[in-house]
Design a protein around this motif. Structure first.
Motif, PDB file in Angstrom:
ATOM      1  N   VAL A 163       0.855  -1.189   0.000  1.00  0.00           N
ATOM      2  CA  VAL A 163       0.000   0.000   0.000  1.00  0.00           C
ATOM      3  C   VAL A 163       0.891   1.239   0.000  1.00  0.00           C
ATOM      4  O   VAL A 163       1.690   1.451   0.917  1.00  0.00           O
ATOM      5  CB  VAL A 163      -0.930   0.018   1.234  1.00  0.00           C
ATOM      6  CG1 VAL A 163      -1.903   1.197   1.144  1.00  0.00           C
ATOM      7  CG2 VAL A 163      -1.682  -1.299   1.368  1.00  0.00           C
ATOM      8  N   ASN A 164       0.756   2.060  -1.019  1.00  0.00           N
ATOM      9  CA  ASN A 164       1.553   3.276  -1.122  1.00  0.00           C
ATOM     10  C   ASN A 164       1.044   4.340  -0.148  1.00  0.00           C
ATOM     11  O   ASN A 164      -0.087   4.252   0.348  1.00  0.00           O
ATOM     12  CB  ASN A 164       1.497   3.810  -2.558  1.00  0.00           C
ATOM     13  CG  ASN A 164       2.118   2.836  -3.541  1.00  0.00           C
ATOM     14  OD1 ASN A 164       3.215   2.336  -3.327  1.00  0.00           O
ATOM     15  ND2 ASN A 164       1.397   2.564  -4.626  1.00  0.00           N
ATOM     16  N   PRO A 165       1.852   5.361   0.131  1.00  0.00           N
ATOM     17  CA  PRO A 165       1.399   6.413   1.058  1.00  0.00           C
ATOM     18  C   PRO A 165       0.085   7.072   0.665  1.00  0.00           C
ATOM     19  O   PRO A 165      -0.675   7.513   1.537  1.00  0.00           O
ATOM     20  CB  PRO A 165       2.559   7.414   1.037  1.00  0.00           C
ATOM     21  CG  PRO A 165       3.766   6.564   0.757  1.00  0.00           C
ATOM     22  CD  PRO A 165       3.280   5.529  -0.231  1.00  0.00           C
ATOM     23  N   ASP A 166      -0.222   7.122  -0.641  1.00  0.00           N
ATOM     24  CA  ASP A 166      -1.489   7.712  -1.082  1.00  0.00           C
ATOM     25  C   ASP A 166      -2.641   6.704  -1.046  1.00  0.00           C
ATOM     26  O   ASP A 166      -3.751   6.999  -1.505  1.00  0.00           O
ATOM     27  CB  ASP A 166      -1.348   8.313  -2.483  1.00  0.00           C
ATOM     28  CG  ASP A 166      -1.043   7.262  -3.557  1.00  0.00           C
ATOM     29  OD1 ASP A 166      -0.949   6.057  -3.213  1.00  0.00           O
ATOM     30  OD2 ASP A 166      -0.905   7.635  -4.735  1.00  0.00           O
ATOM     31  N   LEU A 167      -2.374   5.510  -0.515  1.00  0.00           N
ATOM     32  CA  LEU A 167      -3.320   4.406  -0.352  1.00  0.00           C
ATOM     33  C   LEU A 167      -3.699   3.725  -1.664  1.00  0.00           C
ATOM     34  O   LEU A 167      -4.644   2.916  -1.700  1.00  0.00           O
ATOM     35  CB  LEU A 167      -4.573   4.831   0.418  1.00  0.00           C
ATOM     36  CG  LEU A 167      -4.335   5.355   1.838  1.00  0.00           C
ATOM     37  CD1 LEU A 167      -5.670   5.537   2.565  1.00  0.00           C
ATOM     38  CD2 LEU A 167      -3.435   4.412   2.628  1.00  0.00           C
TER      39      LEU A 167
END
Length: 230
Positions: free
Chosen positions: A137-141
Motif C-alpha cells: 500500500v503506497n502512502p497515497d493508499l
C-alpha cells in the motif's frame, strides 16, 4: 512481562520480545527481535528498527520457486528498514508501516499487509506464520497485490489445499475494502509515529528457539499432512 493466567502473557511498553514464525511442522522459523510499543486487548504494535539482526531462511542450492524439495537454513540477517508492525487479535493479517532513510531523513514509504496466522502469545513474545499473500500500500493508499502467483503455485505444488488458499484470498479482500474506504488503521496517521529516543536496537533473545511454541488451532486444516504430528 506480566502473566495474567496460565497461558496468557502480556508485555510492558519497551520490553524486547521475539516475534517468531512457526513452521507448518511446528518449529521456530524466521524470527525477529522487536520492542513493544503497544500491548492491549485490541492491538499489539511492535517496533523493528533498521539494523536489527533477525533469523531469515536462506535456501541451500536455490532451485525454482515452485520447488518444494529444496533445503533451507536460518541465518543471521540485518533488517534494512524501520517497521512498526500492527497486529490484531484473531485477525489473519498484520499491517506493517515502513520507513526508509533517504539522505539521513526518515521517510514513510509504504504500508504492507502480511497475510498470516492469528498471533498467539508465548513466553518469549508472539508466534504466527506467513501465508504467502501480501498487499503493498503506497502512502497515497493506492495498492497492489504481492505474491498472488506464488499463492497459486503453492496450491499447484500441494503445499496449500485450495480451500485454504481461497480463504487467505477472501481475508485479504476484506483488507482491500478497508484500504479503499480509508478505514482504520489506514486513516490513523501511523506514518507520523516515531520511536522514543530511548529505544535501542533490540537483540534477539537467547531462548528464541528453545522456548515452547504456540500452535495455530486450525493448522491441520490449512497445512494438511505436514502438520499432523504437531
Amino acid at each position: 512481562m506480566v502473566k495474567n493466567s496460565e497461558n496468557s502473557f502480556h508485555w510492558n511498553i519497551g520490553d524486547e520480545i521475539a516475534l517468531r514464525y512457526i513452521t507448518r511442522d511446528g518449529h521456530p522459523g524466521m524470527t525477529w527481535p522487536a520492542t513493544i510499543v503497544i500491548d492491549s486487548t485490541d492491538l499489539v504494535a511492535l517496533y523493528i528498527p533498521k539494523g536489527a539482526i533477525y533469523k531469515q531462511f536462506q535456501r541451500i542450492n536455490p532451485q525454482d520457486a515452485k520447488s518444494t524439495g529444496y533445503k533451507r537454513i536460518l541465518k543471521d540477517t540485518e533488517w534494512r528498514r524501520d517497521v512498526l508492525r500492527l497486529m490484531y487479535p484473531d485477525k489473519f493479517f498484520s499491517i506493517w508501516v515502513f520507513w526508509e532513510y533517504k539522505e539521513g531523513v526518515r521517510v514513510h514509504t509504504s504500508y504492507y499487509v502480511n497475510m498470516e496466522e492469528p498471533f498467539r502469545r508465548s513466553e518469549v513474545g508472539f508466534d504466527t506464520n506467513d501465508h504467502t499473500l501480501d498487499i503493498v500500500v503506497n502512502p497515497d493508499l493506492s495498492w497492489y497485490w504481492k505474491d498472488l502467483d506464488e499463492l497459486s503455485d503453492r496450491v499447484e505444488a500441494g503445499v496449500y489445499p485450495i480451500d485454504f488458499a481461497k480463504f487467505v484470498r477472501s481475508e485479504a479482500d476484506k483488507v482491500v475494502v478497508s484500504i479503499e474506504k480509508k478505514l482504520p488503521p489506514f486513516n490513523q496517521e501511523w506514518y507520523k509515529w516515531k520511536p522514543p529516543e530511548n529505544y535501542k536496537i533490540p537483540v534477539l533473545r537467547s531462548d528464541w528457539e528453545s522456548a515452547p511454541v504456540t500452535l495455530w488451532k486450525d493448522r491441520h486444516w490449512a497445512y494438511g499432512e505436514v502438520a499432523k504430528y504437531t
